[in-house]
Scaffold this active site. Structure first.
Site, PDB file in Angstrom:
ATOM      1  CB  VAL A 145      16.118 144.061  20.933  1.00 30.72           C
ATOM      2  CG1 VAL A 145      15.121 145.118  21.344  1.00 30.72           C
ATOM      3  CG2 VAL A 145      15.882 143.655  19.480  1.00 30.72           C
ATOM      4  CD  GLU A 171      15.089 143.087  41.865  1.00 32.04           C
ATOM      5  OE1 GLU A 171      15.979 142.366  42.366  1.00 32.04           O
ATOM      6  OE2 GLU A 171      14.068 142.644  41.337  1.00 32.04           O
ATOM      7  CB  CYS A 208      15.456 138.332  42.582  1.00 32.38           C
ATOM      8  SG  CYS A 208      14.014 139.370  42.690  1.00 32.38           S
TER       9      CYS A 208
END
Ligand code: NAD
Length: 489
Positions: free
Chosen positions: A217, A256, A290
């Site tokens: 998707v 990002e 992150c």
């Protein structure tokens, strides 16, 4: 059990095609918390069509005041539903108490008003004066306009933060959005959709497609000609695939991506134990951030002392009570992620790093997807555990010889997301900050994370910025309009 979550398409919460669903698994014990709509490519097709229609055929992109008023109502509904976001952050994303009170829930809900203020006060038109070209004196205006239909593709680590940090600024800019949350955290995405309906957002401006399939998707969304821009947060590998796919049709990307951020402890730091002890924050949300500090750089002569401090700190990290606001540590999101982190620990041992503490599954946590707080010492920066993003509670300790060596090691990474320095000398710390190639940087515990501060990465940590004015402008196009000076403005 939570009720089955749904898709949002064209203003209606609905089942997926064929009423397909898939289980939503709790990271704490591996058990099902409910089922989520398993959206198909044909569900996605309807969602993109609705977003396109809402952008092309309504005044959503152009009536700034009406749009901001609608989004203020949406913000109020989101904030009133804080307990639902908090519970799902815990039960679906595995966020421990300390994370719920910050990045996993309260921080993003608290940032919305600031993002809407940016939009409300934004200068949509600038007069850049006249110029003479080809004998024509023209007055020029620079208009800012919404970029169009935005695909927001998000990961599972802090879903509410990342979903909201994309959806709200994009909508505030006048874009319409198709949000595709990670397969592991569908309910938090669906909740944003449900509350958009409750707040009365116009049909089609926000659509949410959850799906068990990690890539199909998402890839269809990226490839679709009707999508003008892709705003993605996740792994660098997926970011590269998205950028390559988007380049086929020159669609704008905001990426990002991953990080391997280093904290440098300088030899003049006043409280060495406190500065080094900050490394225990690698356990925050089980290291699934992150911008988490995952490399700690210490003066070579104090390496063993630092290892002892960190051993003590990491062994003191509790993870028994997910509801405690003091608890920073939780479970990893999935069995797959747990196995990935454990594999990296084996790689570290094989590379010759010293495993100081941790390294396994905690004995008292056989259920769920926990990994013990883990420290490797005597690490060299060329090891894979120093170069690759592990995304788990694993810190590597690296000795350095002098400031230049520390800067060289910190910058010796394909990533450039964040970093830190600890020093008693501000000038020296600022000098280090100027030399580190990352998008954010903290000095002596200074915190750059906020709604009005641009966040993003250098190098393979990404392209573009989230939050602040820079983040808002990611969702805008620029048009320069010129007319002869004599004409009416
Ligand atoms: P991922 O990058 O594969 O997935 C992130 C999102 O992208 C999900 O919504 C996923 O469904 C979607 N996606 C996957 N393939 C796609 C494609 N080809 N086209 C479009 N969308 C696609 O991340 P993951 O598999 O969930 O995690 C793998 C690793 O990524 C982790 O171990 C971690 O190192 C890293 N990660 C980083 C961040 C971050 O914020 N930097 C966040 C989550 C994971």
């Amino acid at each position: 059990m939570y009720p089955n979550s749904k898709l949002l398409i064209d203003g209606e919460m609905c089942e997926a095609e064929g009423e397909a669903t898939y289980p939503d698994i709790s990271p704490w014990d591996g058990k099902e918390i409910g089922r989520a709509a398993d959206g198909s490519v044909s569900d996605l097709d309807r969602a993109i069509a609705a977003a396109r229609r809402a952008f092309d055929e309504s005044d959503w992109p152009t009536d700034h005041a009406k749009r901001i008023a609608a989004l203020r109502r949406y913000a109020a509904v989101l904030q009133a539903n804080r307990p639902r976001f908090a519970n799902l952050a815990r039960d679906e994303a595995g966020a421990p108490g300390a994370s719920i009170f910050s990045a996993a829930c309260d921080a993003p809900l608290g940032m919305i008003d600031g993002w809407l203020d940016v939009a409300e006060n934004y200068d949509w038109e600038q007069d850049i004066g006249t110029s003479e070209m080809f004998g024509i004196t023209s007055r020029r205006k620079v208009w800012k306009e919404a970029i169009g239909v935005v695909a927001a593709i998000t990961p599972w680590n802090v879903p509410t933060q990342i979903n909201i940090a994309k959806v709200l600024p994009a909508l505030a800019a006048g874009c319409t959005v198709v949000l595709k949350p990670a397969p592991e955290t569908p309910m938090l995405g669906s909740l944003l959709g449900e509350l958009a309906v409750e707040a009365g957002l116009p049909a089609g401006v926000l659509n949410v497609i959850t799906s068990a399939d990690a890539a199909t998707v998402g890839a269809a969304l990226v490839a679709d000609e009707r999508v003008d821009a892709i705003s993605f947060t996740g792994s660098t590998a997926t970011g590269k695939a998205i950028m390559a796919a988007a380049s086929e049709r020159v669609a704008k990307v905001f990426l990002e991506l991953g990080g391997k951020s280093a904290s440098i402890i300088l030899d003049d730091v006043e409280d060495f134990a406190q500065a080094v002890g900050s490394g225990a924050m690698v356990c925050f949300h089980a290291g699934q951030g992150c911008a988490t500090i995952t490399r700690m750089l210490v003066p070579r002569e104090r390496h063993d002392e630092a290892a002892a401090i960190l051993k003590h700190a990491l062994e003191g990290v509790a993870y028994q009570d997910p509801n405690s606001p003091m608890q920073i540590m939780g479970s990893l999101i999935s069995r797959r992620q747990q196995e990935r982190v454990l594999e990296y620990i084996e790689i570290g041992k094989a590379e010759g790093a010293t495993l100081v503490t941790g390294g396994g599954i905690p004995e008292d946590k056989p259920e769920g997807f926990f990994v013990e707080p883990t420290l490797f010492a005597n690490v060299t920066n060329d090891m894979r555990i120093a170069q690759e993003e592990i995304f788990g509670p694993v810190l590597v300790l690296i000795p350095y010889d002098d400031d230049d060596d520390a800067v060289r090691i910190a910058n010796d990474s394909v990533y450039g997301l964040s970093g830190a320095v600890h020093s008693s000398n501000m000038e020296r710390a600022l000098d280090i900050a100027r030399r580190i190639r990352t998008g954010t940087f903290g000095i002596n515990g200074g915190m750059w994370y906020a709604g009005d501060a641009p966040f993003g990465g250098y190098k393979q940590s990404g392209i573009g910025r989230e939050s602040g004015i820079e983040g808002f402008e990611e969702y805008l196009e620029t048009k320069c309009v010129a007319f002869p000076e004599s004409a009416a403005a």
